[in-house]
Design an enzyme around this catalytic site. Structure first.
Site, PDB file in Angstrom:
ATOM      1  N   GLY A   3       0.820  -1.212   0.000  1.00 33.84           N
ATOM      2  CA  GLY A   3       0.000   0.000   0.000  1.00 33.84           C
ATOM      3  C   GLY A   3       0.856   1.265   0.000  1.00 33.84           C
ATOM      4  CB  VAL A  15       1.507   4.007   4.867  1.00 32.30           C
ATOM      5  CG1 VAL A  15       2.429   4.096   6.072  1.00 32.30           C
ATOM      6  CG2 VAL A  15       0.619   5.251   4.780  1.00 32.30           C
ATOM      7  CG  ASP A  71      -6.178 -12.438   5.487  1.00 40.36           C
ATOM      8  OD1 ASP A  71      -6.278 -11.452   6.265  1.00 40.36           O
ATOM      9  OD2 ASP A  71      -7.156 -13.006   4.984  1.00 40.36           O
ATOM     10  CB  ILE A  72      -3.210  -8.860   9.350  1.00 37.23           C
ATOM     11  CG1 ILE A  72      -4.336  -7.896   8.951  1.00 37.23           C
ATOM     12  CG2 ILE A  72      -1.880  -8.472   8.726  1.00 37.23           C
ATOM     13  CD1 ILE A  72      -4.201  -6.515   9.582  1.00 37.23           C
ATOM     14  CE1 TYR A  93      -9.782   3.930   7.291  1.00 38.98           C
ATOM     15  CE2 TYR A  93     -10.074   6.075   8.305  1.00 38.98           C
ATOM     16  CZ  TYR A  93      -9.254   5.124   7.746  1.00 38.98           C
ATOM     17  OH  TYR A  93      -7.900   5.369   7.636  1.00 38.98           O
ATOM     18  CE  LYS A 113      -6.942   3.021  10.999  1.00 41.59           C
ATOM     19  NZ  LYS A 113      -6.009   1.939  10.505  1.00 41.59           N
ATOM     20  CD1 TRP A 157      -7.904  13.089   4.154  1.00 42.06           C
ATOM     21  CD2 TRP A 157      -7.856  15.261   3.656  1.00 42.06           C
ATOM     22  NE1 TRP A 157      -9.198  13.563   4.229  1.00 42.06           N
ATOM     23  CE2 TRP A 157      -9.188  14.893   3.930  1.00 42.06           C
ATOM     24  CE3 TRP A 157      -7.573  16.591   3.321  1.00 42.06           C
ATOM     25  CZ2 TRP A 157     -10.235  15.807   3.866  1.00 42.06           C
ATOM     26  CZ3 TRP A 157      -8.619  17.497   3.269  1.00 42.06           C
ATOM     27  CH2 TRP A 157      -9.931  17.111   3.538  1.00 42.06           C
TER      28      TRP A 157
HETATM   29  N1  LIG Z   1      -4.199   7.063   2.981  1.00 43.76           N
HETATM   30  C1  LIG Z   1      -4.614   7.978   3.848  1.00 43.76           C
HETATM   31  O1  LIG Z   1      -5.011   9.085   3.463  1.00 43.76           O
HETATM   32  C2  LIG Z   1      -4.601   7.696   5.327  1.00 43.76           C
HETATM   33  C3  LIG Z   1      -4.997   8.717   6.216  1.00 43.76           C
HETATM   34  C4  LIG Z   1      -4.959   8.488   7.584  1.00 43.76           C
HETATM   35  C5  LIG Z   1      -4.506   7.269   8.068  1.00 43.76           C
HETATM   36  N2  LIG Z   1      -4.134   6.283   7.198  1.00 43.76           N
HETATM   37  C6  LIG Z   1      -3.707   4.993   7.745  1.00 43.76           C
HETATM   38  O2  LIG Z   1      -2.460   4.605   7.201  1.00 43.76           O
HETATM   39  C7  LIG Z   1      -2.407   3.183   7.128  1.00 43.76           C
HETATM   40  C8  LIG Z   1      -1.990   2.764   5.724  1.00 43.76           C
HETATM   41  O3  LIG Z   1      -2.946   3.265   4.785  1.00 43.76           O
HETATM   42  P1  LIG Z   1      -2.641   3.307   3.209  1.00 43.76           P
HETATM   43  O4  LIG Z   1      -3.223   4.552   2.688  1.00 43.76           O
HETATM   44  O5  LIG Z   1      -1.208   2.990   2.963  1.00 43.76           O
HETATM   45  O6  LIG Z   1      -3.554   2.093   2.715  1.00 43.76           O
HETATM   46  P2  LIG Z   1      -3.558   1.412   1.264  1.00 43.76           P
HETATM   47  O7  LIG Z   1      -2.705   2.141   0.299  1.00 43.76           O
HETATM   48  O8  LIG Z   1      -5.012   1.208   0.938  1.00 43.76           O
HETATM   49  O9  LIG Z   1      -2.886   0.012   1.551  1.00 43.76           O
HETATM   50  C9  LIG Z   1      -3.487  -0.912   2.414  1.00 43.76           C
HETATM   51  C10 LIG Z   1      -2.877  -2.265   2.150  1.00 43.76           C
HETATM   52  O10 LIG Z   1      -3.488  -3.206   3.062  1.00 43.76           O
HETATM   53  C11 LIG Z   1      -3.630  -4.423   2.366  1.00 43.76           C
HETATM   54  N3  LIG Z   1      -4.617  -5.264   3.044  1.00 43.76           N
HETATM   55  C12 LIG Z   1      -5.971  -5.167   3.021  1.00 43.76           C
HETATM   56  N4  LIG Z   1      -6.515  -6.166   3.736  1.00 43.76           N
HETATM   57  C13 LIG Z   1      -5.477  -6.897   4.233  1.00 43.76           C
HETATM   58  C14 LIG Z   1      -5.389  -8.059   5.047  1.00 43.76           C
HETATM   59  N5  LIG Z   1      -6.500  -8.681   5.488  1.00 43.76           N
HETATM   60  N6  LIG Z   1      -4.163  -8.545   5.366  1.00 43.76           N
HETATM   61  C15 LIG Z   1      -3.043  -7.938   4.899  1.00 43.76           C
HETATM   62  N7  LIG Z   1      -3.053  -6.842   4.118  1.00 43.76           N
HETATM   63  C16 LIG Z   1      -4.264  -6.337   3.792  1.00 43.76           C
HETATM   64  C17 LIG Z   1      -4.045  -4.009   0.970  1.00 43.76           C
HETATM   65  O11 LIG Z   1      -3.798  -5.066   0.062  1.00 43.76           O
HETATM   66  P3  LIG Z   1      -4.867  -5.375  -1.116  1.00 43.76           P
HETATM   67  O12 LIG Z   1      -5.093  -4.080  -1.828  1.00 43.76           O
HETATM   68  O13 LIG Z   1      -4.169  -6.420  -1.922  1.00 43.76           O
HETATM   69  O14 LIG Z   1      -6.088  -5.882  -0.402  1.00 43.76           O
HETATM   70  C18 LIG Z   1      -3.155  -2.785   0.723  1.00 43.76           C
HETATM   71  O15 LIG Z   1      -1.923  -3.147   0.113  1.00 43.76           O
HETATM   72  C19 LIG Z   1      -3.783   2.681   7.563  1.00 43.76           C
HETATM   73  O16 LIG Z   1      -3.743   2.281   8.905  1.00 43.76           O
HETATM   74  C20 LIG Z   1      -4.677   3.884   7.405  1.00 43.76           C
HETATM   75  O17 LIG Z   1      -5.769   3.853   8.305  1.00 43.76           O
HETATM   76  C21 LIG Z   1      -4.174   6.465   5.840  1.00 43.76           C
END
Ligand SMILES: NC(=O)c1ccc[n+]([C@@H]2O[C@H](COP(=O)([O-])OP(=O)(O)OC[C@H]3O[C@@H](n4cnc5c(N)ncnc54)[C@H](OP(=O)(O)O)[C@@H]3O)[C@@H](O)[C@H]2O)c1
Length: 278
Positions: A10, A12, A45-46, A129, A133, A154
């Protein structure tokens, strides 16, 4: 130092894999070089507690960096999956981790007051969400005393089809964009987030943190700044309400107060865009 990153493909997760092993003190010559194992969804898969236990017993990490998540609108569509990935999965990891980094979000707040939210403010989420969270934060903290809970907001950076990551490219290509103008929050460059996170882990500063770039924006003001940076025509931006654009309700005003603010989001956006076009 052995590091495992989950959800490693993903936004992050990719930045954590790139920077975590080589950041700050981890690369000091007096320390052993870190061994970093990225685990994508396909690798682990967590939500599968047995698979988590076996994988972590095999890899024996000193720290897990959990980046797996189900996003805002998908949580509303599938609350059971949201709970499994955002609450039960992190709890599975925290139970077997000597130490864990877990990310959370500004969406744990209701955003009803027009002010910045600190770690001391009460969380009152208004969507699935946010609820999952917040429950995930609590599950991780309860299961692992050496946990780092990092709320961000964001997040933008390479490799994700998200509005804040791609709007400058759309505008530069002359495409029209719809941008939400009635929801306000902090924005965060993923590089700044991960580099700050490495410092927090180095200091063993366990507990809850807010890590965001300074300032506040809406998607519309973000898009206007992006247009300004790339020299695009701002008339391509159509302001819309969150009701028109999104499935899940968003809290109206949730910028985060950090104890150590990162650079202003406009400077971070300029750095991101210039890196993308070098
Ligand atoms: N992006 C933002 O704007 C934002 C803002 C605030 C906080 N955050 C936090 O930052 C963290 C990372 O977010 P991100 O934006 O990097 O998310 P992301 O780009 O959507 O990536 C999430 C990853 O989690 C994987 N995933 C989903 N279900 C899973 C499972 N059961 N087991 C293992 N992996 C799994 C997905 O794989 P698949 O796609 O293959 O399912 C994807 O690669 C999260 O905790 C999020 O709440 C993000």
């Amino acid at each position: 130092m052995r590091i495992v990153v989950t959800g490693a493909a993903g936004l992050v997760g990719s930045a954590a894999v790139e920077h975590f092993g080589v950041g700050a003190g981890f690369s000091r010559p007096d320390r052993l070089k870190p061994v970093l194992t990225p685990l994508t969804h396909r690798d682990l898969d967590i939500t599968n507690a047995t698979a988590v236990q076996k994988m972590i017993a095999d890899l024996r990490p000193d720290i897990i960096v959990n980046c797996a998540v189900i996003g805002v609108d998908e949580c509303e569509r599938d609350p059971a999956l949201a709970r499994a990935v955002n609450v039960d999965g992190p709890a599975n990891l925290a139970r077997v981790a000597p130490s864990i980094v877990h990310f959370s979000s500004n969406y744990v707040f209701d955003g009803k007051e027009e002010r910045f939210y600190s770690i001391a403010d009460e969380a009152r989420p208004i969507n699935e969400y946010g609820r999952t969270k917040l429950a995930g934060e609590r599950a991780v903290a309860a299961a692992c005393s050496r946990s780092f809970i990092v709320r961000s907001s964001w997040i933008f950076g390479p490799g994700k089809e998200a509005f804040v990551s791609t709007v400058h490219e759309q505008l530069q290509a002359g495409k029209r964009v719809r941008a939400v103008s009635d929801v306000w929050a902090s924005a965060t460059y993923v590089e700044d987030l991960v580099l700050r996170l490495v410092e927090i882990v180095e200091r063993r500063d366990y507990g809850l943190h807010h890590v965001v770039n300074a300032g506040v924006c809406s998607n519309e003001s973000f898009a206007r700044e992006a247009a300004h940076i790339v020299g695009a025509d701002e008339s391509l931006i159509e302001a819309v309400s969150t009701r028109q654009a999104h499935r899940a309700p968003r809290p109206r005003y949730t910028p985060l107060l950090s104890s150590q603010p990162l650079r202003d989001w406009r400077d971070a956006l300029t750095a991101y865009i210039s890196l993308r076009h070098d």
